[in-house]
Design a protein around this motif. Sequence first.
Motif, short mmCIF file in Angstrom:
data_model
loop_
_atom_site.label_atom_id
_atom_site.label_comp_id
_atom_site.label_asym_id
_atom_site.label_seq_id
_atom_site.Cartn_x
_atom_site.Cartn_y
_atom_site.Cartn_z
N LEU A 1 1.87 2.05 -3.41
CA LEU A 1 0.87 2.35 -4.24
C LEU A 1 0.80 1.13 -5.73
O LEU A 1 0.45 1.39 -6.50
CB LEU A 1 0.55 3.29 -4.53
CG LEU A 1 0.98 4.50 -3.72
CD1 LEU A 1 0.79 6.30 -4.57
CD2 LEU A 1 -0.76 4.34 -2.87
N ARG A 2 0.79 -0.02 -5.46
CA ARG A 2 1.00 -1.35 -6.80
C ARG A 2 0.87 -2.36 -5.64
O ARG A 2 1.48 -2.43 -4.36
CB ARG A 2 2.77 -1.22 -6.61
CG ARG A 2 3.22 -0.25 -7.34
CD ARG A 2 4.42 -0.08 -7.77
NE ARG A 2 5.62 0.16 -7.54
CZ ARG A 2 6.79 0.18 -7.18
NH1 ARG A 2 7.32 0.32 -8.47
NH2 ARG A 2 7.45 1.15 -5.75
N PRO B 1 0.68 -1.03 0.20
CA PRO B 1 0.17 0.20 0.00
C PRO B 1 1.15 0.68 0.16
O PRO B 1 0.42 2.56 -0.85
CB PRO B 1 -1.26 -0.30 0.93
CG PRO B 1 -0.93 -1.82 1.52
CD PRO B 1 0.29 -2.29 0.49
#
Length: 80
Positions: A46-47, A43
Amino acid sequence: MIQITSGQPIAAQRQFIAQTKRHGVPAFENFFRENKTIFADAPQNLRPVMLNAYNSPTHSEVVSEIEALVKEFEQRVEAL
Protein backbone atom coordinates in the motif's frame (compact mmCIF):
# COMPACT_ATOMS: atom_id res chain seq x y z
CA MET A 1 8.60 1.72 -18.26
CA ILE A 2 10.94 -0.28 -20.46
CA GLN A 3 12.98 -3.45 -20.44
CA ILE A 4 16.71 -2.92 -20.03
CA THR A 5 19.56 -4.97 -21.46
CA SER A 6 23.18 -3.88 -21.02
CA GLY A 7 22.09 -0.53 -19.58
CA GLN A 8 19.81 0.48 -22.45
CA PRO A 9 16.32 -0.35 -23.74
CA ILE A 10 15.96 -3.66 -25.57
CA ALA A 11 16.33 -3.43 -29.35
CA ALA A 12 12.59 -3.45 -30.12
CA GLN A 13 11.99 -0.58 -27.72
CA ARG A 14 14.97 1.40 -29.03
CA GLN A 15 13.52 1.07 -32.54
CA PHE A 16 10.08 2.19 -31.35
CA ILE A 17 11.52 5.21 -29.52
CA ALA A 18 13.55 6.23 -32.58
CA GLN A 19 10.55 5.81 -34.90
CA THR A 20 8.36 7.87 -32.56
CA LYS A 21 10.91 10.70 -32.52
CA ARG A 22 11.29 10.58 -36.34
CA HIS A 23 7.53 11.13 -36.63
CA GLY A 24 7.84 14.24 -34.48
CA VAL A 25 6.06 12.81 -31.46
CA PRO A 26 7.50 14.26 -28.26
CA ALA A 27 9.23 11.60 -26.19
CA PHE A 28 10.96 11.73 -22.85
CA GLU A 29 14.72 11.30 -22.78
CA ASN A 30 14.53 9.64 -19.35
CA PHE A 31 12.94 6.28 -18.70
CA PHE A 32 12.71 3.75 -15.91
CA ARG A 33 13.18 0.04 -16.09
CA GLU A 34 10.57 -2.61 -15.59
CA ASN A 35 11.14 -4.62 -12.44
CA LYS A 36 8.40 -7.12 -11.72
CA THR A 37 9.51 -7.73 -8.13
CA ILE A 38 9.60 -4.11 -7.06
CA PHE A 39 6.42 -3.08 -8.87
CA ALA A 40 4.49 -6.18 -7.80
CA ASP A 41 5.19 -5.57 -4.11
CA ALA A 42 4.04 -1.94 -4.09
CA PRO A 43 0.25 -2.58 -4.08
CA GLN A 44 0.59 -5.22 -1.39
CA ASN A 45 2.51 -2.78 0.80
CA LEU A 46 0.00 0.00 0.00
CA ARG A 47 2.89 2.34 -0.83
CA PRO A 48 4.38 3.77 -4.00
CA VAL A 49 7.47 1.95 -5.23
CA MET A 50 9.70 4.86 -4.27
CA LEU A 51 8.68 4.62 -0.61
CA ASN A 52 9.21 0.88 -0.22
CA ALA A 53 12.47 -0.09 1.44
CA TYR A 54 14.64 -2.57 -0.42
CA ASN A 55 18.26 -3.42 0.16
CA SER A 56 19.20 -3.79 -3.48
CA PRO A 57 21.11 -1.57 -5.87
CA THR A 58 18.42 -2.23 -8.50
CA HIS A 59 15.78 -0.58 -6.31
CA SER A 60 17.98 2.48 -5.88
CA GLU A 61 18.56 2.65 -9.63
CA VAL A 62 14.83 2.36 -10.38
CA VAL A 63 14.03 5.10 -7.86
CA SER A 64 16.70 7.34 -9.42
CA GLU A 65 15.28 6.68 -12.88
CA ILE A 66 11.74 7.56 -11.73
CA GLU A 67 13.04 10.74 -10.09
CA ALA A 68 14.82 11.74 -13.32
CA LEU A 69 11.67 11.14 -15.36
CA VAL A 70 9.55 13.20 -12.94
CA LYS A 71 12.10 16.02 -13.03
CA GLU A 72 12.08 16.02 -16.84
CA PHE A 73 8.26 16.04 -16.80
CA GLU A 74 8.20 18.99 -14.39
CA GLN A 75 10.67 20.92 -16.55
CA ARG A 76 8.54 20.37 -19.64
CA VAL A 77 5.40 21.51 -17.83
CA GLU A 78 7.14 24.64 -16.55
CA ALA A 79 8.29 25.44 -20.09
CA LEU A 80 4.68 25.59 -21.36
